[in-house]
Design an enzyme around this catalytic site. Sequence first.
Site, PDB file in Angstrom:
ATOM      1  N   SER A   1       1.525  -9.921  -1.154  1.00  0.00           N
ATOM      2  CA  SER A   1       1.209  -8.494  -1.022  1.00  0.00           C
ATOM      3  C   SER A   1       1.562  -7.902   0.334  1.00  0.00           C
ATOM      4  O   SER A   1       1.812  -6.711   0.442  1.00  0.00           O
ATOM      5  CB  SER A   1      -0.279  -8.270  -1.309  1.00  0.00           C
ATOM      6  OG  SER A   1      -1.081  -9.105  -0.488  1.00  0.00           O
TER       7      SER A   1
ATOM      8  N   LYS B   1       0.814  -1.226   0.000  1.00  0.00           N
ATOM      9  CA  LYS B   1       0.000   0.000   0.000  1.00  0.00           C
ATOM     10  C   LYS B   1       0.842   1.267   0.000  1.00  0.00           C
ATOM     11  O   LYS B   1       0.437   2.286  -0.536  1.00  0.00           O
ATOM     12  CB  LYS B   1      -0.948  -0.016   1.195  1.00  0.00           C
ATOM     13  CG  LYS B   1      -2.010  -1.111   1.061  1.00  0.00           C
ATOM     14  CD  LYS B   1      -3.377  -0.653   1.481  1.00  0.00           C
ATOM     15  CE  LYS B   1      -4.442  -1.626   1.052  1.00  0.00           C
ATOM     16  NZ  LYS B   1      -4.320  -2.953   1.713  1.00  0.00           N
TER      17      LYS B   1
ATOM     18  N   GLU C   1      -9.692   6.794   3.888  1.00  0.00           N
ATOM     19  CA  GLU C   1     -10.554   5.846   4.575  1.00  0.00           C
ATOM     20  C   GLU C   1      -9.748   4.573   4.756  1.00  0.00           C
ATOM     21  O   GLU C   1      -8.807   4.310   4.002  1.00  0.00           O
ATOM     22  CB  GLU C   1     -11.814   5.557   3.748  1.00  0.00           C
ATOM     23  CG  GLU C   1     -11.659   4.471   2.685  1.00  0.00           C
ATOM     24  CD  GLU C   1     -10.686   4.804   1.568  1.00  0.00           C
ATOM     25  OE1 GLU C   1     -10.493   5.995   1.276  1.00  0.00           O
ATOM     26  OE2 GLU C   1     -10.104   3.860   0.999  1.00  0.00           O
TER      27      GLU C   1
HETATM   28  C1  PLP Z   1      -5.180  -4.003   1.422  1.00  0.00           C
HETATM   29  C2  PLP Z   1      -4.492  -5.265   1.123  1.00  0.00           C
HETATM   30  C3  PLP Z   1      -4.898  -6.097   0.059  1.00  0.00           C
HETATM   31  C4  PLP Z   1      -6.119  -5.825  -0.777  1.00  0.00           C
HETATM   32  O1  PLP Z   1      -6.097  -4.637  -1.511  1.00  0.00           O
HETATM   33  P1  PLP Z   1      -5.824  -4.616  -3.079  1.00  0.00           P
HETATM   34  O2  PLP Z   1      -6.112  -3.217  -3.468  1.00  0.00           O
HETATM   35  O3  PLP Z   1      -6.756  -5.606  -3.715  1.00  0.00           O
HETATM   36  O4  PLP Z   1      -4.406  -4.995  -3.283  1.00  0.00           O
HETATM   37  C5  PLP Z   1      -4.159  -7.229  -0.206  1.00  0.00           C
HETATM   38  N1  PLP Z   1      -3.076  -7.562   0.545  1.00  0.00           N
HETATM   39  C6  PLP Z   1      -2.668  -6.799   1.571  1.00  0.00           C
HETATM   40  C7  PLP Z   1      -1.490  -7.240   2.359  1.00  0.00           C
HETATM   41  C8  PLP Z   1      -3.355  -5.629   1.904  1.00  0.00           C
HETATM   42  O5  PLP Z   1      -2.937  -4.874   2.934  1.00  0.00           O
END
Ligand code: PLP
Length: 397
Positions: free
Chosen positions: A379, A91, A113
């Site tokens: 992610s 993020k 948000e």
């Molecule tokens: C917020 C988040 C997501 C989901 O958000 P996307 O916009 O779909 O990437 C996925 N993995 C992690 C670790 C997150 O913090």
Amino acid sequence: MKKTFNPDMQGYYGEYGGAFVPEMLYSNVAELQKQYLKIIEDSDFQKELKQLLHDYVGRPTPLFYSTNLSKQYGAKIYLKREDLNHTGAHKINNTIGQILLAKRLNKKRIIAETGAGQHGVATATTCALLGLECIVFMGAHDIERQKPNVERMQMLGAKVIPALSGSKTLKDATNEAIREWINNPTDTHYVIGSVVGPHPYPDMVAKFQSIISEEIQSQLLVKEGTTNPDYVIACVGGGSNAMGAFYHFIDNNHTKLIAIEAAGKGTDTDLTAATIALGKQGIIHGSKTYLIQTEDGQIIEPYSISAGLDYPGIGPAHAYLHDTGKIHVDSVTDDEAIQAAFHLTRTDGIIPALESAHALAYLNKMDLKPTDIVVVNVSGRGDKDMLTYSKFFNHEE
Ligand SMILES: *Cc1c(COP(=O)(O)O)cnc(C)c1O
């Protein structure tokens, strides 16, 4: 920043996207639409962004060849380690980009948000670094569930404002943030945390996250002598980590792009967040896309064990790429994700975020050849999910 995938001038990807905003926000959104490409393509902007991504966020993140998973699945399995970014997820790639842009638009305040708090923490972190006031709206129910992230934001100097309406979760926090933006249109920038919202947000966030696939290409070239893997797999909430991991592969007919939604308790139950599997076209948060709704168009509260995936919509670019067959969308249940998280932890010593575990679980559903090169986008890291994971220690042993 390379560009391979763009919406049209009005922000449409085929029939999806656009900018459906209240009249009070026209001028804000129009200003962003007019300025964002000019600003982010500017060489001084790119220089400052690259420097921060390198020295502050810790990019490039490693592309890790997992010997253990490769042996088990009979293919070459690589993990893109977005979990190693500062603040623990992808993020921050977006918050740094948007807040640098906000400064160039002479904005003094940042609003955001947040659901689970990950986007709020990334925003509060970037505001602390770059010296802007930060206000984060969060559902009152989420504030109770995600205490450690609330405390992080407060320690970073952000004001966390509870959204008390409706189900007191993400969509209510989003409504509050939009209301705040209407009341303070000139000095405030609204940082949206995924590839959702009115044009230009889906494209702007995709471009800031596209660094993920840019790095995968150059890293694979060194390790495998090719820029194009056979598969890239990523989880989808709103779709930003997936769009970042897919971006530079969209125009290539070789790489199969696989987006994994949260099935929750199963797509045959009411407890799910699998938007493409179950959704219909509608308008949510200012853009036209798929969303999970009742017959008469009411949004259905989504469910997933993972707080980052329980979003009732999906970015408009994903809706378009799905309809045109450029991406394959599938889903993974809570149980499958939990198992995949424990598996990666025990085989490779990496505790993934519950969101990322959905992408990892898909490896079990694939039919792979020894020559296949597979990249799974990890992610985020799982520290924030320890309370959930710890409930499964007994069952698992
Ligand atoms: C917020 C988040 C997501 C989901 O958000 P996307 O916009 O779909 O990437 C996925 N993995 C992690 C670790 C997150 O913090």
